[in-house]
Design a protein around this motif. Structure first.
Motif, PDB file in Angstrom:
ATOM      1  N   ASP A 111       0.823  -1.203   0.000  1.00 22.79           N
ATOM      2  CA  ASP A 111       0.000   0.000   0.000  1.00 22.79           C
ATOM      3  C   ASP A 111       0.862   1.259   0.000  1.00 22.79           C
ATOM      4  O   ASP A 111       0.549   2.244  -0.679  1.00 22.79           O
ATOM      5  CB  ASP A 111      -0.925   0.007   1.217  1.00 22.79           C
ATOM      6  N   LEU A 112       1.945   1.219   0.772  1.00 23.24           N
ATOM      7  CA  LEU A 112       2.829   2.380   0.823  1.00 23.24           C
ATOM      8  C   LEU A 112       3.493   2.623  -0.526  1.00 23.24           C
ATOM      9  O   LEU A 112       3.606   3.771  -0.994  1.00 23.24           O
ATOM     10  CB  LEU A 112       3.885   2.185   1.915  1.00 23.24           C
ATOM     11  N   SER A 113       3.911   1.538  -1.184  1.00 27.15           N
ATOM     12  CA  SER A 113       4.541   1.679  -2.505  1.00 27.15           C
ATOM     13  C   SER A 113       3.575   2.293  -3.515  1.00 27.15           C
ATOM     14  O   SER A 113       3.933   3.210  -4.285  1.00 27.15           O
ATOM     15  CB  SER A 113       5.031   0.315  -2.988  1.00 27.15           C
ATOM     16  N   ASN A 114       2.316   1.793  -3.521  1.00 28.74           N
ATOM     17  CA  ASN A 114       1.318   2.341  -4.444  1.00 28.74           C
ATOM     18  C   ASN A 114       1.025   3.806  -4.139  1.00 28.74           C
ATOM     19  O   ASN A 114       0.857   4.626  -5.055  1.00 28.74           O
ATOM     20  CB  ASN A 114       0.029   1.531  -4.377  1.00 28.74           C
ATOM     21  N   ALA A 115       0.921   4.143  -2.841  1.00 25.37           N
ATOM     22  CA  ALA A 115       0.624   5.524  -2.464  1.00 25.37           C
ATOM     23  C   ALA A 115       1.747   6.459  -2.909  1.00 25.37           C
ATOM     24  O   ALA A 115       1.483   7.597  -3.364  1.00 25.37           O
ATOM     25  CB  ALA A 115       0.412   5.619  -0.957  1.00 25.37           C
ATOM     26  N   ARG A 116       2.984   6.027  -2.758  1.00 27.16           N
ATOM     27  CA  ARG A 116       4.104   6.869  -3.195  1.00 27.16           C
ATOM     28  C   ARG A 116       4.105   7.058  -4.725  1.00 27.16           C
ATOM     29  O   ARG A 116       4.425   8.152  -5.221  1.00 27.16           O
ATOM     30  CB  ARG A 116       5.420   6.248  -2.732  1.00 27.16           C
ATOM     31  N   LYS A 117       3.769   5.988  -5.483  1.00 28.94           N
ATOM     32  CA  LYS A 117       3.693   6.112  -6.943  1.00 28.94           C
ATOM     33  C   LYS A 117       2.596   7.079  -7.350  1.00 28.94           C
ATOM     34  O   LYS A 117       2.756   7.900  -8.280  1.00 28.94           O
ATOM     35  CB  LYS A 117       3.455   4.747  -7.572  1.00 28.94           C
TER      36      LYS A 117
ATOM     37  N   GLN B 190       0.900  12.541  -9.323  1.00 28.45           N
ATOM     38  CA  GLN B 190       0.190  13.795  -9.083  1.00 28.45           C
ATOM     39  C   GLN B 190       1.150  14.985  -9.120  1.00 28.45           C
ATOM     40  O   GLN B 190       0.794  16.054  -9.656  1.00 28.45           O
ATOM     41  CB  GLN B 190      -0.522  13.734  -7.722  1.00 28.45           C
ATOM     42  N   LEU B 191       2.350  14.787  -8.602  1.00 26.62           N
ATOM     43  CA  LEU B 191       3.319  15.880  -8.662  1.00 26.62           C
ATOM     44  C   LEU B 191       3.748  16.162 -10.093  1.00 26.62           C
ATOM     45  O   LEU B 191       3.944  17.328 -10.491  1.00 26.62           O
ATOM     46  CB  LEU B 191       4.544  15.532  -7.793  1.00 26.62           C
ATOM     47  N   ASN B 192       3.881  15.112 -10.896  1.00 28.57           N
ATOM     48  CA  ASN B 192       4.253  15.287 -12.313  1.00 28.57           C
ATOM     49  C   ASN B 192       3.152  16.015 -13.082  1.00 28.57           C
ATOM     50  O   ASN B 192       3.418  16.917 -13.901  1.00 28.57           O
ATOM     51  CB  ASN B 192       4.543  13.931 -12.935  1.00 28.57           C
ATOM     52  N   LEU B 193       1.881  15.620 -12.794  1.00 29.86           N
ATOM     53  CA  LEU B 193       0.765  16.277 -13.461  1.00 29.86           C
ATOM     54  C   LEU B 193       0.631  17.727 -13.020  1.00 29.86           C
ATOM     55  O   LEU B 193       0.254  18.606 -13.823  1.00 29.86           O
ATOM     56  CB  LEU B 193      -0.541  15.516 -13.180  1.00 29.86           C
TER      57      LEU B 193
ATOM     58  N   ASP C 106      -4.521  14.975  -1.482  1.00 30.25           N
ATOM     59  CA  ASP C 106      -5.110  13.674  -1.164  1.00 30.25           C
ATOM     60  C   ASP C 106      -4.093  12.545  -1.362  1.00 30.25           C
ATOM     61  O   ASP C 106      -4.010  11.618  -0.558  1.00 30.25           O
ATOM     62  CB  ASP C 106      -6.336  13.450  -2.040  1.00 30.25           C
ATOM     63  N   ALA C 107      -3.301  12.612  -2.414  1.00 30.76           N
ATOM     64  CA  ALA C 107      -2.277  11.598  -2.658  1.00 30.76           C
ATOM     65  C   ALA C 107      -1.204  11.630  -1.570  1.00 30.76           C
ATOM     66  O   ALA C 107      -0.726  10.591  -1.088  1.00 30.76           O
ATOM     67  CB  ALA C 107      -1.655  11.809  -4.039  1.00 30.76           C
ATOM     68  N   ALA C 108      -0.807  12.839  -1.128  1.00 32.76           N
ATOM     69  CA  ALA C 108       0.192  12.965  -0.069  1.00 32.76           C
ATOM     70  C   ALA C 108      -0.348  12.401   1.247  1.00 32.76           C
ATOM     71  O   ALA C 108       0.375  11.752   2.027  1.00 32.76           O
ATOM     72  CB  ALA C 108       0.596  14.437   0.105  1.00 32.76           C
ATOM     73  N   ASN C 109      -1.643  12.626   1.542  1.00 29.48           N
ATOM     74  CA  ASN C 109      -2.242  12.093   2.774  1.00 29.48           C
ATOM     75  C   ASN C 109      -2.268  10.575   2.769  1.00 29.48           C
ATOM     76  O   ASN C 109      -2.025   9.931   3.793  1.00 29.48           O
ATOM     77  CB  ASN C 109      -3.649  12.666   2.927  1.00 29.48           C
ATOM     78  N   ARG C 110      -2.584   9.990   1.568  1.00 28.18           N
ATOM     79  CA  ARG C 110      -2.580   8.518   1.484  1.00 28.18           C
ATOM     80  C   ARG C 110      -1.181   7.950   1.741  1.00 28.18           C
ATOM     81  O   ARG C 110      -1.046   6.873   2.308  1.00 28.18           O
ATOM     82  CB  ARG C 110      -3.121   8.085   0.106  1.00 28.18           C
ATOM     83  N   VAL C 111      -0.128   8.677   1.334  1.00 27.33           N
ATOM     84  CA  VAL C 111       1.243   8.218   1.620  1.00 27.33           C
ATOM     85  C   VAL C 111       1.491   8.214   3.128  1.00 27.33           C
ATOM     86  O   VAL C 111       2.056   7.252   3.675  1.00 27.33           O
ATOM     87  CB  VAL C 111       2.268   9.115   0.898  1.00 27.33           C
TER      88      VAL C 111
END
Length: 395
Positions: free
Chosen positions: A117-123, A128-131, A144-149
Motif C-alpha cells: 500500500d505504501l509503494s502504491n501511495a508513493r507512486k 500527481q506531482l508530475n501532473l 489527497d495523494a500525499a495524505n494517502r502516503v
C-alpha cells in the motif's frame, strides 16, 4: 619431818638458780611478707584485628521464572526440579507455540500488505506531482495523494510493530535460563496451562554465594570495610578477607571469601550494621569439603586492620577502665594509665602506655597503692625451679 622440808626448800632453791642463770629472751618484731602476685611480661607485636560474627548463606542473584505468554506446557527440562543445576541459555520450559506461529505469519502478511500500500501511495503521489508541474491536476488531488502516503507509512509502522511483538511472543514460548544456576523450587508440569505473569519456579545463580553478617557499629573502627558505595577492589585496595566455618555432615569445614559491601542502614533495634561477604564458586568442591549451600548457617571471622606495637594482656590485668599495675625492678607496684584499644572475652588489647620488657601484674591486690612492695616469680625462674636448679630464687 625435817627431811621432807629440806627437800622442798632445796627444790625451790634449784628452780630459782635455773631461772636466774637461764638465757634472756629479746622480743623481735614480726616480719611483714609482701603479697605474692602473678605477672606477665610486655611483648608488643603487630597484630591484625579480627571480628567474629555469624550468618546464613543466601544466593547473590535469585529470580522467579514467570511466563510472558499464555499457553499449555508441552516440555519441561529434567533439570527444572528442586535442587537441579542448569547452564545459562538452556531451555527450561516450552509452551505450545502454534497460536503464536499463526500470529507471526499474520503479522508478516500484514507487513507485506502495508508495504505494498505504501509503494502504491508513493507512486500515486509521484504521478500527481508530475501532473501538477504540467498543470493537469488540482491541488486537492495532490494533497489527497500525499495524505494517502502518510496513512500508508503509519500502517507500515504499525505492521512492523505487530511483527516484532509476534516474533517476541513466539520466542517467549521458550523459557531459557538467564545464568548458570540452581532450582530452588518449581510449580509446573507438562500439560499444565500457564498464564502470563504467574510464577512457575524460583532459581538462583551459582557463580557467587553471599552471607549477611551483623557487626556492632563500634567494631567498624577495627575493620577495613567499605562504608560507601565505592568498591575498594575497583580502587586497587584490599578487600577484607572472611573465613567462614560450619559443621556439616559431622565435620568442620572452611570457605574463604571477602567483604564486598555494607548495607545502607543500621538496625535500630540491635544497633548492628550488616556487612555482606561473598564466596566465589560456592558449589565447586575441594577434597572432602562440601559445597557452600544456600541456607547453611556459618560462623565468620573477618580480618581487620593491622595494628603495630599491640600488647595483648589477660583481662584480669586491667584495673578500673584504663589502668594496669606495673612492677619495677625493685619489686614495687605502680599504677599506669594505658590506652585500651579493644576488650575481648578473656583478653584486653593495649595500644599505648607500656614498654617492651616491663612486667604487668595480673593478680588481684586488695588495698594496692603506688610503691607497694610485692613478691613475684618471673617465668624463667619458675622454669629453673621446675627443672631442679638449686639457684632458682625469686626476683
Amino acid at each position: 619431818m625435817i627431811l621432807p622440808l629440806l627437800i622442798v626448800f632445796a627444790g625451790f632453791g634449784l628452780a630459782a638458780l635455773l631461772i636466774a642463770t637461764g638465757p634472756s629472751l629479746e622480743p623481735q618484731p614480726a616480719e611483714s611478707l609482701a603479697p605474692l602476685v602473678r605477672v606477665v611480661q610486655v611483648s608488643p607485636r603487630a597484630e591484625r584485628l579480627l571480628a567474629r560474627t555469624h550468618g546464613t548463606v543466601v544466593p547473590r542473584t535469585e529470580s522467579e521464572l514467570i511466563p510472558e505468554v499464555d499457553g499449555r506446557v508441552i516440555e519441561v527440562s529434567p533439570k527444572l526440579v528442586s535442587g537441579g543445576f542448569f547452564d545459562a541459555g538452556e531451555t527450561l520450559l516450552r509452551i505450545e507455540p502454534v497460536d503464536y506461529e499463526v500470529a507471526l505469519e499474520t503479522a508478516r502478511a500484514g507487513l507485506a500488505r502495508a508495504s505494498s500500500d505504501l509503494s502504491n501511495a508513493r507512486k500515486t503521489l509521484a504521478r500527481q506531482l508530475n501532473l501538477q508541474n504540467r498543470g493537469a491536476t488540482s491541488e486537492a488531488q495532490r494533497d489527497d495523494a500525499a495524505n494517502r502516503v502518510r496513512i500508508a507509512e503509519a500502517a507500515k509502522r504499525e505492521a512492523t510493530a505487530r511483527l516484532a511483538r509476534a516474533t517476541r511472543d513466539l520466542e517467549r514460548t521458550r523459557i531459557t535460563a538467564p545464568y548458570d544456576g540452581r532450582v530452588r523450587s518449581e510449580r509446573v508440569d507438562v500439560g499444565q496451562f500457564v498464564r502470563r505473569g504467574t510464577a512457575v519456579g524460583t532459581v538462583y545463580a551459582v557463580d557467587y554465594a553471599e552471607v549477611r553478617l551483623p557487626i556492632q557499629d563500634e567494631e567498624l573502627a577495627f575493620l577495613d570495610l567499605p562504608l560507601t558505595e565505592t568498591d575498594p577492589a575497583a580502587a586497587g585496595e584490599r578487600r577484607a578477607e572472611v573465613v567462614l566455618r560450619a559443621r556439616f555432615a559431622g565435620a568442620e569445614h572452611e570457605w574463604l571469601g571477602e567483604v564486598v559491601r555494607t548495607e545502607g542502614e543500621i538496625d535500630p533495634s540491635t544497633r548492628m550494621v550488616q556487612v555482606v561477604a561473598r564466596v566465589a564458586a560456592p558449589y565447586v568442591t575441594a577434597g572432602e569439603r562440601p559445597p557452600l549451600a544456600v541456607g547453611l548457617f556459618v560462623d565468620a571471622q573477618i580480618s581487620g586492620a593491622l595494628v603495630p606495637d599491640l600488647v595483648r594482656l589477660p583481662r584480669s590485668a586491667l584495673r578500673d577502665a584504663s589502668r594496669v599495675f606495673v612492677v619495677d625492678a625493685d619489686s614495687r607496684l605502680w599504677f599506669r594509665d594505658v590506652s585500651v584499644l579493644r576488650r575481648e572475652r578473656d583478653e584486653v588489647l593495649i595500644a599505648a602506655g607500656l614498654r617492651a620488657g616491663e612486667w604487668v601484674c595480673v593478680s588481684s591486690v586488695p588495698g594496692a597503692s603506688d610503691g607497694m612492695r610485692v613478691r613475684f616469680e618471673r617465668p624463667e625462674t619458675l622454669a629453673r625451679a621446675a627443672s631442679g636448679d638449686p639457684e632458682a630464687t625469686g626476683p
